[in-house]
Design a protein around this motif. Structure first.
Motif, PDB file in Angstrom:
ATOM      1  N   SER A 185       0.818  -1.220   0.000  1.00  0.00           N
ATOM      2  CA  SER A 185       0.000   0.000   0.000  1.00  0.00           C
ATOM      3  C   SER A 185       0.845   1.260   0.000  1.00  0.00           C
ATOM      4  CB  SER A 185      -0.941   0.015   1.198  1.00  0.00           C
ATOM      5  OG  SER A 185      -0.296   0.565   2.319  1.00  0.00           O
ATOM      6  N   SER A 186       0.193   2.345  -0.391  1.00  0.00           N
ATOM      7  CA  SER A 186       0.825   3.670  -0.416  1.00  0.00           C
ATOM      8  C   SER A 186       0.953   4.195   1.000  1.00  0.00           C
ATOM      9  CB  SER A 186      -0.071   4.622  -1.215  1.00  0.00           C
ATOM     10  OG  SER A 186      -1.276   4.830  -0.484  1.00  0.00           O
ATOM     11  N   GLN A 187       1.514   5.379   1.114  1.00  0.00           N
ATOM     12  CA  GLN A 187       1.514   6.104   2.390  1.00  0.00           C
ATOM     13  C   GLN A 187       0.066   6.339   2.838  1.00  0.00           C
ATOM     14  OE1 GLN A 187       3.259   9.076   0.059  1.00  0.00           O
ATOM     15  NE2 GLN A 187       1.596  10.528   0.303  1.00  0.00           N
ATOM     16  N   ALA A 188      -0.106   6.694   4.116  1.00  0.00           N
ATOM     17  CA  ALA A 188      -1.461   6.973   4.611  1.00  0.00           C
ATOM     18  C   ALA A 188      -2.044   8.183   3.875  1.00  0.00           C
ATOM     19  CB  ALA A 188      -1.407   7.246   6.100  1.00  0.00           C
ATOM     20  N   LEU A 189      -3.284   8.047   3.438  1.00  0.00           N
ATOM     21  CA  LEU A 189      -3.966   9.117   2.710  1.00  0.00           C
ATOM     22  C   LEU A 189      -5.267   9.477   3.410  1.00  0.00           C
ATOM     23  CD1 LEU A 189      -3.639   7.490  -0.841  1.00  0.00           C
ATOM     24  CD2 LEU A 189      -2.201   9.302   0.087  1.00  0.00           C
ATOM     25  N   LYS A 190      -5.862  10.530   2.976  1.00  0.00           N
ATOM     26  CA  LYS A 190      -7.186  10.883   3.496  1.00  0.00           C
ATOM     27  C   LYS A 190      -7.975  11.541   2.363  1.00  0.00           C
ATOM     28  CE  LYS A 190      -7.303  11.825   7.946  1.00  0.00           C
ATOM     29  NZ  LYS A 190      -7.037  12.642   9.137  1.00  0.00           N
ATOM     30  N   ILE A 191      -8.291  10.752   1.345  1.00  0.00           N
ATOM     31  CA  ILE A 191      -8.988  11.271   0.161  1.00  0.00           C
ATOM     32  C   ILE A 191     -10.492  11.133   0.381  1.00  0.00           C
ATOM     33  CG2 ILE A 191      -9.295  11.045  -2.322  1.00  0.00           C
ATOM     34  CD1 ILE A 191      -6.591   9.483  -2.316  1.00  0.00           C
ATOM     35  N   PRO A 192     -11.241  12.231   0.357  1.00  0.00           N
ATOM     36  CA  PRO A 192     -12.688  12.107   0.610  1.00  0.00           C
ATOM     37  C   PRO A 192     -13.363  11.261  -0.473  1.00  0.00           C
ATOM     38  CG  PRO A 192     -12.147  14.290  -0.199  1.00  0.00           C
ATOM     39  CD  PRO A 192     -10.844  13.605   0.046  1.00  0.00           C
ATOM     40  N   ALA A 193     -14.206  10.339  -0.065  1.00  0.00           N
ATOM     41  CA  ALA A 193     -14.896   9.486  -1.053  1.00  0.00           C
ATOM     42  C   ALA A 193     -16.235  10.124  -1.395  1.00  0.00           C
ATOM     43  CB  ALA A 193     -15.076   8.085  -0.497  1.00  0.00           C
ATOM     44  N   THR A 194     -16.166  11.284  -2.004  1.00  0.00           N
ATOM     45  CA  THR A 194     -17.386  12.023  -2.367  1.00  0.00           C
ATOM     46  C   THR A 194     -17.206  12.606  -3.753  1.00  0.00           C
ATOM     47  OG1 THR A 194     -16.562  14.090  -1.480  1.00  0.00           O
ATOM     48  CG2 THR A 194     -17.805  12.691   0.038  1.00  0.00           C
ATOM     49  N   GLY A 195     -18.277  13.196  -4.252  1.00  0.00           N
ATOM     50  CA  GLY A 195     -18.201  13.851  -5.556  1.00  0.00           C
ATOM     51  C   GLY A 195     -17.944  12.845  -6.665  1.00  0.00           C
ATOM     52  N   ASP A 196     -17.167  13.299  -7.686  1.00  0.00           N
ATOM     53  CA  ASP A 196     -16.911  12.390  -8.807  1.00  0.00           C
ATOM     54  C   ASP A 196     -15.437  11.992  -8.870  1.00  0.00           C
ATOM     55  OD1 ASP A 196     -15.783  14.729  -9.581  1.00  0.00           O
ATOM     56  OD2 ASP A 196     -16.833  14.906 -11.498  1.00  0.00           O
ATOM     57  N   LEU A 197     -14.811  11.864  -7.713  1.00  0.00           N
ATOM     58  CA  LEU A 197     -13.374  11.559  -7.682  1.00  0.00           C
ATOM     59  C   LEU A 197     -13.075  10.163  -8.215  1.00  0.00           C
ATOM     60  CD1 LEU A 197     -12.346  13.001  -4.208  1.00  0.00           C
ATOM     61  CD2 LEU A 197     -12.043  14.049  -6.450  1.00  0.00           C
ATOM     62  N   LYS A 198     -11.924  10.058  -8.882  1.00  0.00           N
ATOM     63  CA  LYS A 198     -11.454   8.766  -9.387  1.00  0.00           C
ATOM     64  C   LYS A 198      -9.971   8.652  -9.127  1.00  0.00           C
ATOM     65  CE  LYS A 198     -14.498   8.178 -13.336  1.00  0.00           C
ATOM     66  NZ  LYS A 198     -14.606   8.358 -14.770  1.00  0.00           N
TER      67      LYS A 198
END
Lengths: 106, 738
Positions: free
Chosen positions: A85-98
């Motif tokens: 896995s990558s480093q720790a992230l905090k990408i919001p799982a909202t909108g139209d993100l990919k």
């Protein structure tokens, strides 16, 4: 019971600061420069003897753009899964993100 | 083997998380391939599906490269990744949402920590008193008590370190982690008084070489041979109560300093004045602890890839399964084709070795061994005869070692002065077993092909556990007639017949629909002869969207021919086909709002996958398929499955994806019960007690109106997350009052 353990806990709770960093949609890795493993690390696998690392890190052998990519060279022994896995992230799982990217399987 | 890019979704403050991947690549591509994974709003639906709520924040906490499949020794993979990026736009206001759902929750938990600290201190003081006075105990007991105390100390240290570590890495506490923390503290609150009682017991019986523990039968705690502390109080009286006709479990566990060989148990008759219940009303079995794989999902979690000692089987012959501790293997005794008894490894992923395994338990409890410094759990099932006179009965269990009297236990059984109402819910399982079918399985004992004797034994076993309406997989014909006869013989009520032996399909071709209708009419006609009022024909399993809607013509045909349509599915089904679906078997936690929808059109709703059959969590099965059904206004349960093997049904390590789903393990002549299956029976009984109380409330005479009102208030306020044993006692008290 060791009471001092509880005291240590509360010191940690108090000192840590509860206000967590806000989420951010910014994430990008092109593995150029001196990044080495770029924060990537073994995450989980089915057992202690699942895999052996021959090489994991930035490599100039192949690249989709620029000069480098992140190379995984592993030998498996047994089991059914092995995750990196990558480093720790905090990408919001909202909108139209990919999440997009490129992969090359040799 | 395949490789894919994935992302891990975190759902704080819940404990849930989930992985999703791009399309896996199974072969060398020798070229750069583009991939993309959505991480946007579709995750809200997942959160609701997993947790029954959207009151969580959703974020991706890592991206990952995932190698999956059955790895061959020496198999090598070389993979490059490049230009990883998140594109698109996040929803505005996410930071605020994060703060509300995560940070505020953490602050709330921090406030609780002060109170928890006070409680830890209180338990610590009590623990130190026990430790100090245990110094004077005889050596064997001293070791046991102090060993237990040391484990409690370790529990507190681990717990504290985990929470501190979590705060350091994430800066928030998940609600469920806080709950787990609280549960651990509650465990300490149970254990410390038990240790005190243990000290008193040892002090009062210095010549004893063994300790008898009396845990609750259906519980969330597990008893393992070497694990300390034992979550139970010591004692020598097993107490239980039941109504005429009821099955009621109880348990006790023997800890011994020295090895006990050739242990046998003898139950006496139970007497209440002139009334006698013969010894045969009490059935005794050993609880077998064996190696099992990890659990994923609701009802407990054990990470995969490891082997765990788990209490599960209820055996007459403890030696049916031997444990190889050094290699963490389960070995099963069976008679090989030459007629010799041998032990076969049933925990090897190479499942071919299990092809000829023919498990068979004994009819009578066999002598067993308790190793030194080890705990052995025994299971007691009382089946009260229907005509038993109410009253307090007393008898005993003699414990003999090598044929000589060693110890004894008193049994106090109260036969209650009322009968239970029928269960207000329909209880069904997917039951693959069929007769007369040619098996495609390579295994002699599998999960589907049965002799008539085996199938009848399974139906009897289900009926005795309150599961009276299993789905039949039998096709129409002679076999089906035999099955219907068997169901009648074992006492299953003929109300609704659920079948997968006939499927509805999704044809819209008039000729095919006409054929389907003829078949449905045959089923309905035959079922009517046996008294069944309804025949339910299965649709597509777990269908969604267009696949779900494509069944409309077929379901209409089924209904026009006098049948009913049913299938397992998810939220959203009602909106697509609710007008035609007579029964939905809805996955995951029951939602009362979904029940309301189906009831509004006179249709039914059952629960499943909460959890699927199999996990060794008896209390979860008792709660989720008992009082939770009632609280959610569901009509029944139809879990998957009575037994379903992924690979060999007795081998938990031969499938990379699923554990076997088993409530009762098939043998050559019937089944072997499990703890989770006993938990399920108590689920049924809990709702029968509740239905009995409800009837008492409605029919209360004028003189008892006040009590009836109070009982109704208690029933309305009932917290089904509470201690189920306490709830059960309260229900009995109310019934007796009215």
């Amino acid at each position: 019971m060791k009471t001092h353990v509880s005291i240590v806990l509360l010191v940690l709770l108090g000192g840590m600061g509860l206000y967590a960093a806000p989420p951010s949609p910014n994430y990008q890795q092109d593995f150029e420069g001196e990044e080495g493993m770029s924060g990537w690390k073994a995450w989980a696998q089915s057992g202690e003897n699942t895999s052996e690392v021959n090489f994991v890190g930035s490599s100039s052998e192949k690249s989709h753009s620029g000069k480098q990519s992140l190379k995984f060279d592993l030998t498996f022994h047994e089991g059914s899964y092995c995750y990196w896995s990558s480093q720790a992230l905090k990408i919001p799982a909202t909108g139209d993100l990919k999440l997009i990217g490129y992969i090359y399987v040799e | 083997m395949s490789v894919a890019f994935g992302r891990n979704l975190d759902l704080p403050p819940s404990l849930a998380s989930g992985v999703a991947t791009a399309t896996p690549i199974k072969q060398a591509s020798k070229k750069w391939q583009y991939f993309e994974i959505e991480i946007g709003d579709n995750t809200a639906e997942n959160a609701i599906r997993l947790l029954g709520t959207d009151k969580v924040y959703r974020y991706v906490d890592r991206v990952a490269l995932m190698f999956r499949g059955k790895f061959q020794p020496g198999q090598r993979a070389v993979v490059y990744v490049d230009d990883l990026k998140v594109t698109g736009k996040a929803k505005a206001g996410g930071e605020k949402e994060f703060e509300l759902l995560v940070t505020e929750e953490s602050a709330r938990q921090l406030a609780n920590a002060t109170e928890w600290k006070r409680r830890i201190g209180k338990e610590a003081a009590a623990l130190h008193v026990v430790i100090k006075k245990s110094e004077t105990l005889p050596q064997g007991f001293k070791q046991h008590v102090l060993g237990s105390a040391a484990e409690v100390e370790r529990m507190a240290e681990t717990l504290t370190a985990q929470v501190a570590g979590k705060l350091k890495s994430k800066a928030w506490i998940r609600t469920s982690e806080a709950v787990a923390w609280q549960e651990n503290l509650q465990a300490m609150q149970r254990v410390v008084p038990n240790l005190n009682r243990l000290w008193e017991y040892c002090e009062a019986n210095p010549d004893r070489k063994n300790i008898i523990y009396l845990p609750a039968a259906i519980t969330g705690q597990t008893l393992l041979p070497k694990a300390l502390p034992v979550e139970a109080a010591p004692g020598d009286v097993v107490e239980l109560s039941a109504t005429p006709g009821e099955y009621e479990p109880a348990t006790f566990a023997i800890f011994s300093n020295d090895e006990m060989r050739e242990v046998t148990l003898q139950v006496s008759d139970l007497k209440s004045g002139q009334n006698v219940l013969i010894a045969g009303v009490i059935d005794l079995r050993v609880v077998k602890v064996w190696y099992q794989a990890g659990i994923k999902g609701i009802g407990g979690y054990r990470p995969g890839g490891k082997r765990y000692l788990v209490p599960e089987l209820l055996l007459k012959d403890d030696d049916l399964i031997w444990l190889d501790g050094a290699k963490q293997r389960n070995l099963m005794r069976h008679r090989n084709p030459s007629g010799d008894l041998e032990y076969v490894d049933i925990s090897d992923p190479d499942v071919k070795k299990n092809s000829d395994v023919l498990p068979q338990d004994s009819a009578q409890l066999q002598p067993f061994t308790i190793p030194a410094n080890s705990l052995k759990q025994l299971w007691l099932t009382a089946h009260i005869p229907k005509g038993a006179k109410p009253g307090g009965y007393q008898g005993r269990v003699r414990i003999l070692v090598g044929g000589k009297e060693y110890d004894q236990l008193t049994i106090k059984l109260t036969v209650l002065p009322f009968l239970l109402e029928p269960c207000p819910h329909v209880h069904s399982f997917y039951h693959h077993s069929r007769i007369g079918a040619k098996s495609r399985s390579p295994f002699q004992i599998n999960y589907a092909s049965r002799s008539e004797a085996q199938l009848e034994a399974e139906l009897r076993n289900m009926n005795e556990h309150g599961l009276t309406s299993p789905i039949t997989y039998q096709e129409y014909g002679e076999g089906l007639i035999k099955v219907l006869e068997m169901r009648k013989r074992v006492g299953m009520p003929a109300k609704s017949l659920f079948t997968i032996g006939q499927r509805a399909g999704n044809s819209s071709d008039p000729k095919q629909l006409q054929d389907l209708q003829q078949k449905v009419k045959q089923w309905v006609g035959l079922a009517k002869k046996y008294g069944y009022q309804n025949v339910y024909i299965y649709g597509f399993d777990e269908a969604k969207g267009d696949e779900m809607a494509s069944q409309r013509a077929a379901w209409k045909a089924v209904r026009d021919a006098g049948g009913k349509a049913f299938a397992a599915g998810y939220q959203g089904s009602f909106e697509a086909v609710g007008d035609l679906q007579d029964l939905i078997v809805l996955a995951y936690k029951p939602d009362p709002k979904e029940a309301e929808k189906y009831h509004s059109v006179g249709h039914q709703i059952f629960s499943y996958a909460n959890p699927q059959c199999g996990p060794e969590v008896p209390e979860t099965f008792r709660r989720n398929y008992g009082l939770l059904l009632w609280k959610s206004n569901f009509d029944g349960a139809m879990d998957y499955a009575y037994h379903r093997g992924f690979g060999h049904v007795w081998n938990d390590f031969d499938d990379v994806r699923y554990r076997d789903h088993v409530m009762a393990y098939p043998t050559v002549d019937g089944v072997i019960d499990t703890l989770q299956w006993e938990g399920y029976r108590e689920a049924v009984d809990d709702t029968r007690y509740l239905a009995t109380l409800q009837k008492k409330i409605i029919k209360a005479p004028k003189a008892k109106r006040q009590e009836a009102k109070a009982a109704e208030k208690w029933r309305e306020d009932l917290d089904i997350d509470g201690d189920l044993n306490v709830i059960s006692k309260r229900m009995i008290e109310w019934i007796l009052k009215l």
